[in-house]
Design a protein around this motif. Structure first.
Motif, PDB file in Angstrom:
ATOM      1  N   ASN A 298       0.815  -1.223   0.000  1.00  0.00           N
ATOM      2  CA  ASN A 298       0.000   0.000   0.000  1.00  0.00           C
ATOM      3  C   ASN A 298       0.843   1.265   0.000  1.00  0.00           C
ATOM      4  O   ASN A 298       0.307   2.373  -0.133  1.00  0.00           O
ATOM      5  N   VAL A 300       2.480   2.767   2.470  1.00  0.00           N
ATOM      6  CA  VAL A 300       2.239   3.707   3.562  1.00  0.00           C
ATOM      7  C   VAL A 300       3.523   4.425   3.979  1.00  0.00           C
ATOM      8  O   VAL A 300       3.464   5.551   4.502  1.00  0.00           O
ATOM      9  N   LYS A 302       5.618   5.707   2.097  1.00  0.00           N
ATOM     10  CA  LYS A 302       5.966   6.744   1.121  1.00  0.00           C
ATOM     11  C   LYS A 302       4.871   7.809   0.996  1.00  0.00           C
ATOM     12  O   LYS A 302       4.980   8.723   0.179  1.00  0.00           O
ATOM     13  N   LYS A 303       3.847   7.702   1.822  1.00  0.00           N
ATOM     14  CA  LYS A 303       2.727   8.636   1.719  1.00  0.00           C
ATOM     15  C   LYS A 303       2.993   9.932   2.491  1.00  0.00           C
ATOM     16  O   LYS A 303       3.487   9.890   3.615  1.00  0.00           O
ATOM     17  N   ARG A 318       6.889  11.542   7.843  1.00  0.00           N
ATOM     18  CA  ARG A 318       5.456  11.698   7.559  1.00  0.00           C
ATOM     19  C   ARG A 318       4.781  12.140   8.857  1.00  0.00           C
ATOM     20  O   ARG A 318       5.101  11.626   9.924  1.00  0.00           O
ATOM     21  N   LEU A 328      -2.189   7.506   6.859  1.00  0.00           N
ATOM     22  CA  LEU A 328      -0.842   6.928   6.882  1.00  0.00           C
ATOM     23  C   LEU A 328      -0.879   5.431   7.171  1.00  0.00           C
ATOM     24  O   LEU A 328       0.121   4.847   7.586  1.00  0.00           O
TER      25      LEU A 328
END
Length: 537
Positions: A298, A300, A302-303, A318, A328
């Motif tokens: 998913n 997460v 890199k979000k 993040r 996240l």
């Protein structure tokens, strides 16, 4: 003869170290350093350890001088007692206790100043005695006494000499600013003392208007990063420096992996047996997660990367949005709990032969929450995690993490309420894929709540036995059982949090900010390997 001389010299040296250590107070029943279990870490515990130097530890013993549980009684156990000298059982949940714990203990109550043997200015600021030595007491300073001041004048902060000394006296006859030679206190701590005095300086009960003193970092406080484990003993993770602007709090995630001492990725599985966590003041909590395959798929990690968060913009931080925490990733799906703490310099240690298995190439998600609501300058946060491992051939049992949160919290203004939840073994066995007839062997439990939490209790469901108790929302004890608590498939763990909404105009509810509330247990158990499911997800 030489051994006797060197040991005596060592004790003398350690006693000297203890005399300059800060006196504190924690929950006596959970203090490993309280070897004789009398509720206080003192010279008797030191003697018990000194008399056992060189002997193997015994986890089943009522009095175990192997304080750090490394299998042998040695100098490390003596040092640990020295660093904890004076800690006692804690039974106080008042504002006075918070001031004692976060101000007097930390900055004033040492033997070079306001604690035995010095008791400078005839003032002993150790727990309990500090109240009687301060409140309605005439200062030793002649100018202050002539002006009619008291050390603490209940209801009158401007006539309280203690506050004048902490702020910095304008009258040279009043002497120097305190703490002497230790730098100034955070303004939030000084204002907390002012608010407490304005309220009459009560010895019991909570005073509205005083926030979380444990997250206030004094201006000249210095953080010294710990050395990593020695080659072959473990690894170090580092959540690098990030910024928390004045008047804000910030919760971040930072993805990273373990590397060996040559900078290479770890191959195969590792078995974690001990974890140390270190960070400077200002942190509300730190949690070490591991990302699942689904979480990696998913993306997460890199979000919503924000280069403005880190001191070094190359570091990929993040930030959690409390209004949209799932942005996240989801706990239990994208990331799984490994270990967490609300206290700096924390040690989690597993029993001999118990290891938490994780793949060497695991992507860890480091979660840190810092608070700078009362700060005037940007705060810098960071965390170091030392992970110690044992060889696979030494693993007798695989550890499994416990992480259970009660989100059903609703406490109206001016009331006290209890939130209660039960964790059922049958459900855990099914969810983990364990043999349904397995027994769980719980060997460590601790707890987490926020500043309105007054009492956290954990019980065995079938017997009602108290397994863990904490009144310290910001410094919950870690309960390690010498003999694991055995839970059958029809048993469980019941836990309850008592919340007091004494100073808010809105209901207390579950939430992610420091002013919301939480009621979480976490810990570890093991099951016989032949009955265990797939423990790595």
């Amino acid at each position: 003869m030489n051994k006797y001389i060197s040991l005596t010299t060592l004790i003398v040296m350690l006693v000297f170290v203890m005399t300059i250590s800060v006196f504190g107070h924690g929950e006596g029943s959970t203090l490993l350093e309280d070897v004789n279990k009398d509720g206080t870490v003192n010279i008797q515990d030191l003697v018990l350890v000194a008399n056992s130097i060189g002997q193997p530890g015994d986890r089943t013993a009522v009095q175990n001088p192997d304080v750090n549980r490394d299998g042998i009684v040695n100098i490390l156990d003596l040092v640990r007692i020295a660093n904890s000298f004076g800690e006692t059982e804690q039974n106080d949940n008042s504002t006075y206790h918070e001031i004692q714990d976060n101000i007097f203990d930390k900055s004033c109550a040492n033997s070079a100043c306001h604690a035995p043997i010095q008791n400078a200015a005839d003032l002993n600021l150790t727990y309990g005695q500090s109240y009687y030595d301060l409140v309605d007491r005439i200062p030793r300073n002649r100018a202050a006494a002539a002006a009619g001041m008291k050390l603490i004048d209940p209801g009158n902060p401007d006539n309280s000499f203690l506050l004048t000394k902490l702020m910095g006296p304008e009258d040279p006859n009043f002497g120097q600013r305190m703490p002497f030679g230790g730098g100034s206190l955070h303004n939030g701590k000084i204002e907390a003392i002012r608010t407490w005095i304005e309220a009459g300086a009560p010895q019991e009960g909570k005073v509205p208007g005083i926030g979380d003193l444990g997250v206030l970092r004094d201006p000249e406080e210095i953080f010294n990063p710990p050395p990593p484990p020695a080659p072959g003993e473990g690894y170090q993770l580092h959540l690098p420096e990030f910024k928390i602007e004045p008047g804000t709090e910030r919760e971040v995630f930072y993805a990273t992996q373990l590397l060996d001492h040559d900078g290479n990725q770890i191959e195969g599985d590792i078995y974690i047996n001990r974890v140390e966590i270190f960070y400077p003041s200002g942190s509300h909590h730190f949690i070490l997660y591991r990302l699942t395959e689904e979480g990696l798929t998913n993306g997460v990690h890199k979000k919503a990367i924000d280069p403005s968060i880190g001191v070094d913009p190359e570091h990929e931080f993040r930030e959690l949005d409390p209004e949209d925490p799932q942005a996240l990733g989801n706990f239990g799906v994208d990331r799984l709990f490994v270990v967490g703490t609300q206290t700096d310099d924390t040690l989690f240690e597993f029993p001999e032969g118990v290891g938490l298995r994780v793949p060497g190439n695991t992507v860890f998600d480091l979660n840190s929450h810092y608070i700078n609501l009362l700060g005037d300058e940007t705060l810098i946060g960071e965390t170091y995690i030392n992970i110690y491992t044992i060889p696979e051939e030494e693993v007798k049992y695989e550890a499994v993490e416990i992480f259970v949160s009660n989100r059903s919290i609703n406490v109206p203004p001016g009331t006290t309420r209890v939130a209660k939840l039960t964790w059922y073994v049958e459900d855990e066995l099914s969810a983990r894929g364990h043999d349904p007839d397995s027994e769980l062997y719980v060997f460590l439990l601790t707890s987490h709540m926020h500043r309105h939490g007054e009492l956290f209790e954990i019980f065995q469901k079938s017997t009602g036995d108290l397994l863990h108790r904490s009144i310290a929302y910001d410094d919950a004890p870690i309960t390690i059982f010498d003999s694991p608590v055995v839970l059958t498939s029809d048993d469980g763990i019941t836990f309850q949090c008592t919340f007091n909404n004494y100073d808010k105009n809105a209901p207390l509810q579950f939430g992610l900010t420091s002013e919301d509330e939480m009621c979480i247990i976490f810990g570890y158990y093991y099951v016989p390997i032949e009955k265990a499911g797939d423990l790595i997800q």
